[in-house]
Design a protein around this motif. Structure first.
Motif, short mmCIF file in Angstrom:
data_model
loop_
_atom_site.label_atom_id
_atom_site.label_comp_id
_atom_site.label_asym_id
_atom_site.label_seq_id
_atom_site.Cartn_x
_atom_site.Cartn_y
_atom_site.Cartn_z
N ASP A 182 -3.15 16.10 -13.70
CA ASP A 182 -3.93 15.21 -12.83
C ASP A 182 -3.08 14.05 -12.33
N LEU A 183 -2.32 13.44 -13.24
CA LEU A 183 -1.50 12.29 -12.85
C LEU A 183 -0.39 12.71 -11.89
N ALA A 184 0.24 13.85 -12.15
CA ALA A 184 1.31 14.31 -11.27
C ALA A 184 0.81 14.48 -9.84
N VAL A 185 -0.36 15.07 -9.69
CA VAL A 185 -0.92 15.26 -8.35
C VAL A 185 -1.32 13.91 -7.74
N ALA A 186 -1.86 13.02 -8.56
CA ALA A 186 -2.20 11.68 -8.07
C ALA A 186 -0.97 10.95 -7.56
N TYR A 187 0.14 11.08 -8.26
CA TYR A 187 1.40 10.50 -7.80
C TYR A 187 1.78 11.03 -6.42
N MET A 188 1.68 12.35 -6.24
CA MET A 188 2.05 12.94 -4.95
C MET A 188 1.22 12.34 -3.82
N ILE A 189 -0.08 12.25 -4.04
CA ILE A 189 -0.98 11.70 -3.02
C ILE A 189 -0.63 10.24 -2.74
N ASN A 190 -0.41 9.48 -3.80
CA ASN A 190 -0.08 8.05 -3.63
C ASN A 190 1.20 7.86 -2.84
N LEU A 191 2.24 8.59 -3.17
CA LEU A 191 3.52 8.42 -2.48
C LEU A 191 3.46 8.95 -1.05
N ALA A 192 2.70 10.01 -0.84
CA ALA A 192 2.58 10.58 0.51
C ALA A 192 1.83 9.64 1.45
N ARG A 193 0.81 8.95 0.92
CA ARG A 193 -0.06 8.14 1.77
C ARG A 193 0.16 6.64 1.65
N GLY A 194 1.05 6.22 0.76
CA GLY A 194 1.34 4.79 0.61
C GLY A 194 0.18 3.99 0.07
N ILE A 195 -0.60 4.59 -0.82
CA ILE A 195 -1.82 3.95 -1.31
C ILE A 195 -1.52 2.68 -2.12
N VAL A 196 -0.53 2.74 -2.99
CA VAL A 196 -0.23 1.58 -3.84
C VAL A 196 0.21 0.39 -3.00
N ILE A 197 1.07 0.64 -2.01
CA ILE A 197 1.55 -0.46 -1.15
C ILE A 197 0.40 -1.00 -0.30
N SER A 198 -0.42 -0.11 0.24
CA SER A 198 -1.54 -0.56 1.07
C SER A 198 -2.54 -1.37 0.25
N ASN A 199 -2.79 -0.95 -0.97
CA ASN A 199 -3.68 -1.69 -1.86
C ASN A 199 -3.16 -3.10 -2.10
N ARG A 200 -1.86 -3.19 -2.41
CA ARG A 200 -1.25 -4.49 -2.66
C ARG A 200 -1.34 -5.40 -1.43
N ASP A 201 -0.98 -4.85 -0.26
CA ASP A 201 -0.95 -5.66 0.95
C ASP A 201 -2.35 -6.07 1.38
N LYS A 227 -5.05 -6.49 -0.44
CA LYS A 227 -5.54 -7.54 -1.33
C LYS A 227 -4.91 -8.89 -1.04
N ALA A 228 -3.68 -8.85 -0.50
CA ALA A 228 -2.98 -10.10 -0.17
C ALA A 228 -3.30 -10.58 1.24
N GLY A 229 -4.25 -9.91 1.92
CA GLY A 229 -4.65 -10.33 3.25
C GLY A 229 -3.75 -9.82 4.35
N LYS A 230 -2.91 -8.83 4.07
CA LYS A 230 -2.00 -8.27 5.07
C LYS A 230 -2.56 -6.92 5.52
N TRP A 231 -2.79 -6.80 6.83
CA TRP A 231 -3.36 -5.57 7.37
C TRP A 231 -2.23 -4.70 7.91
N ASN A 232 -1.56 -4.00 6.99
CA ASN A 232 -0.40 -3.18 7.34
C ASN A 232 -0.72 -1.70 7.12
N LYS A 233 -0.61 -0.91 8.17
CA LYS A 233 -0.76 0.53 8.01
C LYS A 233 0.52 1.10 7.41
N PRO A 234 0.43 2.03 6.45
CA PRO A 234 1.64 2.67 5.91
C PRO A 234 2.42 3.34 7.04
#
Length: 319
Positions: free
Chosen positions: A111-130, A132-139
Motif C-alpha cells: 500500500d505504501l509503495a503505491v502511495a509513494y508512486m502516486i505522491n511523486l507522480a502528482r506532487g501531492i506532498v509539495i502541493s500540500n505544503r505550499d 497550507k502556506a498560502g501559496k497557490w502553486n500547481k505541480p
C-alpha cells in the motif's frame, strides 16, 4: 525452576496490540518490552537481556556481541520479515534459532509503495505544503500512471501485492527476480533482465533483501542508464541504492522523484538528499498498522513458544 524471560526489543511489541504479549504472560513467562521507544544499544541488551531466554527484535542490529551479551537466549524472533541486521550464522553456531514472520506485513508495505508512486507522480506532498502556506502553486507537469511501465524489482510477497494493486492503474508490469513467481505472473508481470527493466520502466519499486549481491544494486552506472524522468520507490533497504549517484540524478532531473521508508540506522542521520523537493522519506511506517502489528506479533510469539517448549519453530532461517 527459573522463570522464562522474553525480551521484546522491538519498539511496538505489546503496545499497539496486547494479545501477543499476553499469550506469553498467560504461560507464566516474564515479558520485558522496550522502554526507550527506539532500537536498543548494546549496554541496554546487557541490562535487559542478560537472563533472557528469547529475543523478539525489530530494527535492532543483533551482532555477535549482542548475542554474547544475552547468553541464555535460545531463539531470536524477528518481529517482521527482513533479517539482514541479525548475524544468523553466528546465532546458528551457538545453537540459537533465528526466525521471522514472512508475509505478515506485505499488504501494508505494498500500500505504501503505491502511495509513494502516486505522491511523486502528482506532487501531492509539495502541493500540500505550499497550499497550507498560502501559496497557490500547481505541480509542474504531473505524471500519469495509466499505461505507464512499472519495474518491480523483487517479486516475493510484497512485490506480488504491489502488482495486484497496479493492475487497477492499467500499467505494464515488468518483474525481475532470481526466480520467477507464478503468482506474480498471474497478476500480469512479465519477467525481463534487470538492465532491460531499468532502461524501460517509468516507475521502479524495490522489494529485494539486502545481500552482498544486492548492495548498491542501483549503482552509478545503472542509475546513469535509467529512463529519463523515472520515479524510484524503496520500501526494502536503503543500501540497495547508491545515494551519491542518486542525489546527482535527482538534481539533474534524470530521476523525477525518490521515496524511501528505510534507513541504515534508525533514527537516521540527516542527509542533504532529504532536503530535495522530489524526495519523500518516512519513519519506517510501511509495515506498521494495527492489523499487521498483530500478525507480526503473533507469528513471532508462535516461533518463541515453539522454541522454548522443545519444538522446531515454524519459520526457522539458516545462514
Amino acid at each position: 525452576m527459573t522463570k522464562i524471560k522474553v525480551l521484546a526489543s522491538t519498539v511496538t511489541f505489546g503496545k499497539i496490540n496486547k494479545e501477543p504479549k499476553e499469550r506469553m504472560e498467560t504461560l507464566g513467562w516474564d515479558v520485558v518490552t522496550n522502554p526507550y521507544g527506539r532500537p536498543l544499544i548494546p549496554e541496554e541488551f546487557s541490562e535487559l537481556g542478560v537472563d533472557a531466554d528469547a529475543l523478539i527484535v525489530g530494527n535492532d542490529k543483533i551482532t555477535a556481541d549482542i548475542i554474547n551479551r544475552c547468553p541464555n537466549v535460545k531463539i531470536i524472533a524477528k518481529h517482521g520479515i527482513g533479517v539482514d541486521a541479525i548475524d544468523i550464522k553466528y546465532a546458528n553456531s551457538k545453537g540459537i534459532y533465528v526466525t521471522n514472520a514472512p508475509g505478515s506485513n506485505a499488504t501494508e508495505v505494498a500500500d505504501l509503495a503505491v502511495a509513494y508512486m502516486i505522491n511523486l507522480a502528482r506532487g501531492i506532498v509539495i502541493s500540500n505544503r505550499d497550499t497550507k502556506a498560502g501559496k497557490w502553486n500547481k505541480p509542474k507537469a504531473p505524471m500519469c500512471m495509466n499505461g505507464k511501465t512499472v519495474g518491480i524489482v523483487g517479486t516475493g510477497h510484497i512485490g506480488c501485492q504491489v502488482a495486484s494493486r497496479l493492475r487497477g492503474f492499467n500499467m505494464n508490469l515488468l518483474g525481475y527476480d532470481i526466480f520467477e513467481n507464478a503468482e506474480a505472473k498471474s497478476f500480469g508481470v512479465k519477467y525481463v533482465p534487470l538492465d532491460e527493466l531499468l532502461l524501460t520502466a517509468d516507475y521502479i519499486t524495490l522489494h529485494l533483501p539486502l545481500l552482498e549481491e544486492t548492495q548498491h544494486l542501483l549503482n552509478e552506472e545503472r542509475i546513469a542508464h535509467l529512463k529519463h524522468g523515472v520515479v524510484i520507490v524503496n520500501t526494502a533497504r536503503c543500501q540497495l541504492v547508491d545515494y551519491t549517484a542518486l542525489e546527482t540524478a535527482l538534481k539533474s532531473g534524470l530521476v523525477r522523484g525518490y521515496a524511501a521508508d528505510v534507513f541504515e540506522h534508525e533514527p537516521p542521520e540527516h542527509l542533504p538528499l532529504y532536503d530535495l523537493d522530489n524526495v519523500i522519506v518516512t519513519a519506517h511506517i510501511g509495515g506498521t498498522t494495527k492489523e499487521s502489528n498483530l500478525r507480526m506479533g503473533n507469528m513471532a510469539v508462535d516461533n518463541v513458544i515453539a522454541a522454548l517448549t522443545g519444538k522446531i519453530p515454524p519459520n526457522v532461517l539458516k545462514a
